[in-house]
Each structure stands twice: as C-alpha cells, then as structure tokens.
Scaffold this motif. Structure first.
Motif, PDB file in Angstrom:
ATOM      1  N   SER A   1       0.752  -1.206   0.052  1.00 51.47           N
ATOM      2  CA  SER A   1       0.071   0.068   0.011  1.00 51.47           C
ATOM      3  C   SER A   1       0.811   1.318  -0.198  1.00 51.47           C
ATOM      4  O   SER A   1       0.589   2.280  -0.718  1.00 51.47           O
ATOM      5  CB  SER A   1      -0.982  -0.001   1.250  1.00 51.47           C
ATOM      6  OG  SER A   1      -1.558   1.179   1.329  1.00 51.47           O
ATOM      7  N   ALA A   2       2.030   1.128   0.620  1.00 49.56           N
ATOM      8  CA  ALA A   2       2.805   2.221   0.740  1.00 49.56           C
ATOM      9  C   ALA A   2       3.574   2.440  -0.424  1.00 49.56           C
ATOM     10  O   ALA A   2       3.961   3.737  -0.886  1.00 49.56           O
ATOM     11  CB  ALA A   2       3.897   2.196   1.821  1.00 49.56           C
ATOM     12  N   LEU A   3       3.852   1.505  -1.185  1.00 50.95           N
ATOM     13  CA  LEU A   3       4.602   1.776  -2.490  1.00 50.95           C
ATOM     14  C   LEU A   3       3.718   1.604  -3.863  1.00 50.95           C
ATOM     15  O   LEU A   3       4.424   2.098  -4.650  1.00 50.95           O
ATOM     16  CB  LEU A   3       5.751   0.392  -2.878  1.00 50.95           C
ATOM     17  CG  LEU A   3       6.698   0.155  -1.739  1.00 50.95           C
ATOM     18  CD1 LEU A   3       7.540  -1.134  -1.728  1.00 50.95           C
ATOM     19  CD2 LEU A   3       7.579   1.345  -1.564  1.00 50.95           C
ATOM     20  N   ALA A   4       2.624   1.169  -3.629  1.00 56.69           N
ATOM     21  CA  ALA A   4       1.631   0.989  -4.743  1.00 56.69           C
ATOM     22  C   ALA A   4       1.644   2.779  -5.363  1.00 56.69           C
ATOM     23  O   ALA A   4       1.467   3.745  -4.729  1.00 56.69           O
ATOM     24  CB  ALA A   4       0.199   0.553  -4.574  1.00 56.69           C
ATOM     25  N   PRO A   5       1.424   2.709  -6.726  1.00 60.61           N
ATOM     26  CA  PRO A   5       1.072   1.730  -7.711  1.00 60.61           C
ATOM     27  C   PRO A   5       2.355   1.124  -8.379  1.00 60.61           C
ATOM     28  O   PRO A   5       2.405   0.325  -9.358  1.00 60.61           O
ATOM     29  CB  PRO A   5       0.544   2.481  -8.811  1.00 60.61           C
ATOM     30  CG  PRO A   5       0.911   3.807  -8.818  1.00 60.61           C
ATOM     31  CD  PRO A   5       1.399   3.952  -7.193  1.00 60.61           C
ATOM     32  N   LYS A   6       3.588   1.210  -7.674  1.00 58.27           N
ATOM     33  CA  LYS A   6       4.783   0.746  -8.443  1.00 58.27           C
ATOM     34  C   LYS A   6       4.684  -0.733  -8.457  1.00 58.27           C
ATOM     35  O   LYS A   6       5.593  -1.507  -9.194  1.00 58.27           O
ATOM     36  CB  LYS A   6       6.183   1.370  -7.844  1.00 58.27           C
ATOM     37  CG  LYS A   6       6.117   2.965  -7.951  1.00 58.27           C
ATOM     38  CD  LYS A   6       7.423   3.463  -7.612  1.00 58.27           C
ATOM     39  CE  LYS A   6       7.469   5.115  -7.796  1.00 58.27           C
ATOM     40  NZ  LYS A   6       8.682   5.629  -7.164  1.00 58.27           N
ATOM     41  N   VAL A   7       4.273  -1.146  -7.301  1.00 62.32           N
ATOM     42  CA  VAL A   7       4.789  -2.807  -7.060  1.00 62.32           C
ATOM     43  C   VAL A   7       3.289  -3.548  -7.434  1.00 62.32           C
ATOM     44  O   VAL A   7       3.215  -4.364  -8.145  1.00 62.32           O
ATOM     45  CB  VAL A   7       4.784  -3.139  -5.588  1.00 62.32           C
ATOM     46  CG1 VAL A   7       4.983  -4.615  -5.363  1.00 62.32           C
ATOM     47  CG2 VAL A   7       6.259  -2.425  -5.173  1.00 62.32           C
ATOM     48  N   TRP A   8       2.241  -3.155  -6.876  1.00 64.13           N
ATOM     49  CA  TRP A   8       0.909  -3.956  -6.850  1.00 64.13           C
ATOM     50  C   TRP A   8      -0.096  -2.965  -6.751  1.00 64.13           C
ATOM     51  O   TRP A   8      -0.750  -2.786  -5.650  1.00 64.13           O
ATOM     52  CB  TRP A   8       0.946  -5.309  -5.830  1.00 64.13           C
ATOM     53  CG  TRP A   8      -0.141  -6.107  -6.109  1.00 64.13           C
ATOM     54  CD1 TRP A   8      -1.138  -6.279  -7.312  1.00 64.13           C
ATOM     55  CD2 TRP A   8      -0.779  -6.879  -5.281  1.00 64.13           C
ATOM     56  NE1 TRP A   8      -2.057  -7.107  -7.267  1.00 64.13           N
ATOM     57  CE2 TRP A   8      -1.755  -7.777  -6.075  1.00 64.13           C
ATOM     58  CE3 TRP A   8      -0.216  -7.461  -4.091  1.00 64.13           C
ATOM     59  CZ2 TRP A   8      -2.557  -8.584  -5.102  1.00 64.13           C
ATOM     60  CZ3 TRP A   8      -1.038  -8.297  -3.203  1.00 64.13           C
ATOM     61  CH2 TRP A   8      -1.977  -9.122  -3.952  1.00 64.13           C
TER      62      TRP A   8
END
Length: 226
Positions: A214-221
C-alpha cells in the motif's frame, strides 16, 4: 436557528485536518513506547572486550535483541497501518469542497479508532502467537476501513466533493478508486487472518507485506486496478 447551526457546525476542513495530523502524530509516537531497551545483568562490569565476561554479555545482549525482533516487526506494522490510513484520510479531505456536522463526526469516530491503534498494536506485539490478539488487530483494521469508506460514501451523497468545471470526472474517478482500494484491502486482510489457522506469524507477515504494498503502490501492486 437550529437548522442554521446544523448547516455550519463542524464545517472547517482545516481544523479537522489539523486535529487529524495531531492525533496521528501522537498515535505514531506512542507505538515506539512498547519497544524497551533490553537489560543485560552485569553488562557494565563484564571487563575488557577480550574477556570471557564481556563476550558472555555480548551474547546475552544479542539474544535479547533477537527476542525483540517480533516487537519491531509489529511496530513496523502499526506505523505502516497508521501511515496508510493517514494518507487515505488526507486524500479524502483534499478532494472535499467543504464538510458538515455529520461528516465531521464520522471523521471524529475514525480518529477515535486511530487513537486506539497503539493498544491493539501492543497487544499483538505481546501475544503474536495468539490468534485472538490477531483477530482483535484485524477487527481494528476493519473498523478503520469501514469508517473511512463510510465517510467517502456520505460525502458523495451529501455532495461535499469538489465537482468543478472540467474536473468532475477526475474527482469521481479518484473517489471510486479509493472505495475499491479500501474494499480490496479489507478482503486481503481477512484472507491473511484466515491463514492464522496455520500460523499467526504467517498472518502478521502477510499483513506487513500488504501494508508495504500500500505504501509503495502503484509501483509494485496497484490494488485500485483490480
């Protein structure tokens, strides 16, 4: 006069945002109070570095730090959780044209749940192997998510969002994506809790990964593209 009061009471988005920032900051700070520096008996009188007493003290300190690792993991989980919900609330407040008394009370209920996060986090840190502690933490996540979702839907019904010329579709798209993101996240939390049948540690690890996503989205998932 009563209708006039109901119309203007609790309408300040700036004050609501400031209160939110303060409560989140306090809750995030309180999380760290559950982390205590380990005590190693006779550590300061263990002698020179090359002595047997010093090496024994080093090993005891290392063992205590390893015992602290689950608490550190749950602290990270609590901090990520609060950060995620802070971002969600602030995003919502940013796209509101105004507030009203009912929406303000919904957000106050949300902040009440936020203020309880140090308790449920400490409970999970102390009893990580207990499924009941995990369920309590999950119910806390569910309550936060439902309150945030409820505030979004109420604001939409009360026409409190910024629907200006040319950007209405964009604002509606953001609101729809935010609602879908909350629902999907809650479903995934429930799946993670069900995995506690095999191991509560597996559930906690999966929830940490979900919060990191959730912290990294949308880069990961990107959850909002489901």
């Amino acid at each position: 006069m009563r209708n006039l009061y109901q119309r203007f009471a609790g309408s300040s988005l700036e004050r609501l945002s400031a209160l939110s920032d303060g409560i989140f900051a306090v809750a995030m700070t309180l999380l760290v109070l559950d982390l205590h520096v380990p005590e190693v008996p006779d550590a300061h009188g263990a002698g020179p570095l090359w002595s047997d007493g010093s090496w024994a003290a080093e090993r005891r300190l290392g063992s205590h730090l390893l015992d602290l690792a689950p608490h550190m993991l749950v602290y990270l989980l609590g901090f990520l959780t609060l950060g995620m919900f802070w971002v969600g609330q602030q995003t919502q407040l940013t796209h509101l044209a105004r507030s009203d008394r009912h929406l303000t009370w919904i957000h106050l209920a949300f902040l009440t749940a936020v203020a309880l996060m140090p308790f449920s986090t400490a409970l999970l840190a102390e009893y990580t192997a207990f499924r009941l502690a995990l369920v309590v933490y999950w119910l806390h996540l569910l309550l936060l998510g439902m309150l945030l979702l409820g505030s979004l839907r109420y604001a939409a019904r009360a026409d409190l969002f910024k629907y200006g010329e040319g950007d209405g579709a964009y604002t509606r798209a953001i609101r729809t994506a935010a609602e879908r993101r909350i629902v999907i996240a809650q479903v995934l939390y429930a799946v993670a809790v069900l995995l506690s049948v095999f191991s509560p540690y597996l559930s906690v690890g999966l929830i940490v990964l979900l919060q990191l996503n959730s912290a990294l989205a949308p880069k990961v998932w990107p959850l909002d593209r489901f």
